[in-house]
Design an enzyme around this catalytic site. Sequence first.
Site, short mmCIF file in Angstrom:
data_model
loop_
_atom_site.label_atom_id
_atom_site.label_comp_id
_atom_site.label_asym_id
_atom_site.label_seq_id
_atom_site.Cartn_x
_atom_site.Cartn_y
_atom_site.Cartn_z
N ASN A 244 0.82 -1.22 0.00
CA ASN A 244 0.00 0.00 0.00
C ASN A 244 0.85 1.26 0.00
O ASN A 244 0.34 2.35 0.30
CB ASN A 244 -0.98 -0.02 1.18
CG ASN A 244 -0.29 -0.23 2.51
OD1 ASN A 244 0.92 -0.08 2.61
ND2 ASN A 244 -1.05 -0.58 3.53
N ARG B 151 3.03 7.01 11.57
CA ARG B 151 2.46 6.45 12.80
C ARG B 151 2.20 7.60 13.76
O ARG B 151 3.01 8.52 13.89
CB ARG B 151 3.42 5.46 13.46
CG ARG B 151 3.43 4.08 12.80
CD ARG B 151 2.09 3.36 12.88
NE ARG B 151 2.08 2.08 12.18
CZ ARG B 151 1.63 1.89 10.94
NH1 ARG B 151 1.15 2.91 10.24
NH2 ARG B 151 1.63 0.68 10.40
N GLN C 67 -5.27 3.18 18.36
CA GLN C 67 -6.31 3.07 17.34
C GLN C 67 -7.28 1.98 17.75
O GLN C 67 -6.83 0.85 17.95
CB GLN C 67 -5.67 2.78 15.98
CG GLN C 67 -4.89 3.97 15.49
CD GLN C 67 -4.36 3.83 14.06
OE1 GLN C 67 -3.76 4.75 13.55
NE2 GLN C 67 -4.58 2.73 13.41
N HIS D 213 -7.63 5.77 10.08
CA HIS D 213 -6.47 5.19 9.39
C HIS D 213 -6.93 4.47 8.11
O HIS D 213 -7.29 3.30 8.14
CB HIS D 213 -5.78 4.20 10.34
CG HIS D 213 -4.44 3.76 9.89
ND1 HIS D 213 -3.56 3.11 10.71
CD2 HIS D 213 -3.81 3.87 8.70
CE1 HIS D 213 -2.45 2.84 10.05
NE2 HIS D 213 -2.59 3.28 8.81
P1 NDP Z 1 10.40 2.06 4.03
O1 NDP Z 1 11.10 1.12 4.95
O2 NDP Z 1 10.48 1.84 2.56
O3 NDP Z 1 10.91 3.54 4.30
C1 NDP Z 1 11.10 4.06 5.56
C2 NDP Z 1 12.34 4.93 5.49
O4 NDP Z 1 12.48 5.62 6.74
C3 NDP Z 1 13.60 4.09 5.30
O5 NDP Z 1 14.26 4.58 4.15
C4 NDP Z 1 14.38 4.35 6.56
O6 NDP Z 1 15.75 4.51 6.35
C5 NDP Z 1 13.87 5.69 6.99
N1 NDP Z 1 14.12 5.97 8.39
C6 NDP Z 1 14.00 5.14 9.46
N2 NDP Z 1 14.32 5.79 10.58
C7 NDP Z 1 14.62 7.05 10.22
C8 NDP Z 1 15.01 8.20 10.94
N3 NDP Z 1 15.16 8.17 12.27
N4 NDP Z 1 15.23 9.35 10.25
C9 NDP Z 1 15.09 9.38 8.91
N5 NDP Z 1 14.72 8.31 8.17
C10 NDP Z 1 14.50 7.17 8.83
O7 NDP Z 1 8.89 2.08 4.51
P2 NDP Z 1 7.61 2.63 3.73
O8 NDP Z 1 7.98 3.88 3.02
O9 NDP Z 1 6.94 1.55 2.97
O10 NDP Z 1 6.66 2.94 4.98
C11 NDP Z 1 7.03 3.90 5.98
C12 NDP Z 1 6.08 3.80 7.14
O11 NDP Z 1 4.81 4.29 6.74
C13 NDP Z 1 5.80 2.38 7.64
O12 NDP Z 1 6.78 1.92 8.53
C14 NDP Z 1 4.48 2.55 8.31
O13 NDP Z 1 4.66 2.93 9.67
C15 NDP Z 1 3.84 3.70 7.55
N6 NDP Z 1 2.74 3.22 6.70
C16 NDP Z 1 1.51 3.78 6.86
C17 NDP Z 1 0.45 3.34 6.14
C18 NDP Z 1 -0.90 3.96 6.28
O14 NDP Z 1 -1.89 3.32 5.92
N7 NDP Z 1 -1.02 5.17 6.77
C19 NDP Z 1 0.57 2.20 5.20
C20 NDP Z 1 1.92 1.77 5.02
C21 NDP Z 1 2.95 2.23 5.78
P3 NDP Z 1 16.72 3.27 6.15
O15 NDP Z 1 16.41 2.72 4.83
O16 NDP Z 1 18.04 3.91 6.18
O17 NDP Z 1 16.44 2.37 7.29
#
Ligand code: NDP
Length: 403
Positions: free
Chosen positions: A147, A285, A314, A333
């Site tokens: 998603n 989140r 939630q 959500h």
């Molecule tokens: P990804 O893992 O592709 O991307 C998350 C990115 O955040 C990674 O590149 C990671 O870096 C980076 N990151 C982690 N910690 C930090 C930090 N402290 N500072 C800066 N960057 C950081 O995940 P997605 O993009 O697929 O999803 C992200 C989040 O979105 C999910 O974990 C989930 O919580 C949320 N989500 C929400 C949904 C909704 O329905 N609202 C649905 C799907 C997801 P690195 O690669 O270096 O670890």
Amino acid sequence: MSKVVCVLYDDPVDGYPKSYARDSLPKLERYPDGQTLPAPQAIDFKPGTLLGSVSGELGLRKFLESKGHKFLVTSDKDGPNSFFEHELADADVVISQPFWPAYLTAERLARAKNLKLAITAGIGSDHVDLQAAMDKGITVAEVTYCNSISVSEHIVMMILSLVRNYIPSYQWVVEGGWNIADCVARSYDLEGMNVGTVGAGRIGLAALRRLKPFDVKLHYTERHRLPDAVEKELGLTYHDHVESMVKLCDVITINTPLHPETEHMFGDALIAKMKRGAYLINTARGKICDENAVARALKSGQLAGYAGDVWFPQPPAKDHPWRTMPHHGMTPHVSGTSLPAQARYAAGVREILECWFARKPIRPEYLIVENGKLAGMGAHSYSAGNVTEGSEAAARYRRAAGR
Ligand code: NDP
């Protein structure tokens, strides 16, 4: 024979749909980075139907029961007397969605003597105490990418709706008004603004790509920098600290997982460093933001708007400050559970279960915890520790609401 307990959100208040607004879904070949879509051996549902609510059952009943497994589906998930708490005691597999999370706290995991697999039907397994899952040798898997694009579309919608003051303008129409000055007194153009993402993974990068045609200046902060070619293609400015980015940006979108490093990242201190009148969008989140700090900043004018679809817990309490704070564009959500997203994560859950029962490896991109440690995607995106809790807070809300 395994016992599989599945926690899904409630059916629509007017009943499970008998017909739908559209007859088909577009067919996708691959995700943008080349990852293949879920590929179960078969599915027993029609893509485009409501699968994420209790009656939709993620389309899994026929498959599981034909193999002799016991399959229980409920929305009653919080508190010691809930159906979930009761059935968890001897469950082998738990399936839950981030939209309506079955919080798997350390206490619950300790009571779940048979639990071996926790599947997130979606992305984001922070409702599971990952440290406790590691300690107990429970496998945690989620349906990576299912998603991500759905959420990135939602982010663009929320940015535009806040900046252009869409929701109050729509409300004037519903109320029979034609109050142009009321509508436009807070309406701006996105063009020329500085827009930054905290996290540029699947969702963050997809949001940046979708925002580029609006002629904005794009920024990002990340743990691992994006390839040079991507920075050039999108004209990105990289910041090695979130502080240096927020002080320049008119719009910030949060796209990191919730883990101990990101919990309450946007509190009074960081929000004070943002430009006065910035917009903050959080579809990642709820707990990445301090709920009271956000409400205070909207009241004082430090933030011009806040929108998102993620809360904690939630469902949130009836008196959660985000329901009534000024200039917000909150929804339940929903961004990651559009009908096409449901079809993808239902197929992904089926693929994970097929592998699990056939004792075949689950794809690394779906794995969060395996063999007592962060694994696959989890090793890349999460840090060890616990950010769960939640179940008790959600149960208090249900009791207060008489549900
Ligand atoms: P990804 O893992 O592709 O991307 C998350 C990115 O955040 C990674 O590149 C990671 O870096 C980076 N990151 C982690 N910690 C930090 C930090 N402290 N500072 C800066 N960057 C950081 O995940 P997605 O993009 O697929 O999803 C992200 C989040 O979105 C999910 O974990 C989930 O919580 C949320 N989500 C929400 C949904 C909704 O329905 N609202 C649905 C799907 C997801 P690195 O690669 O270096 O670890």
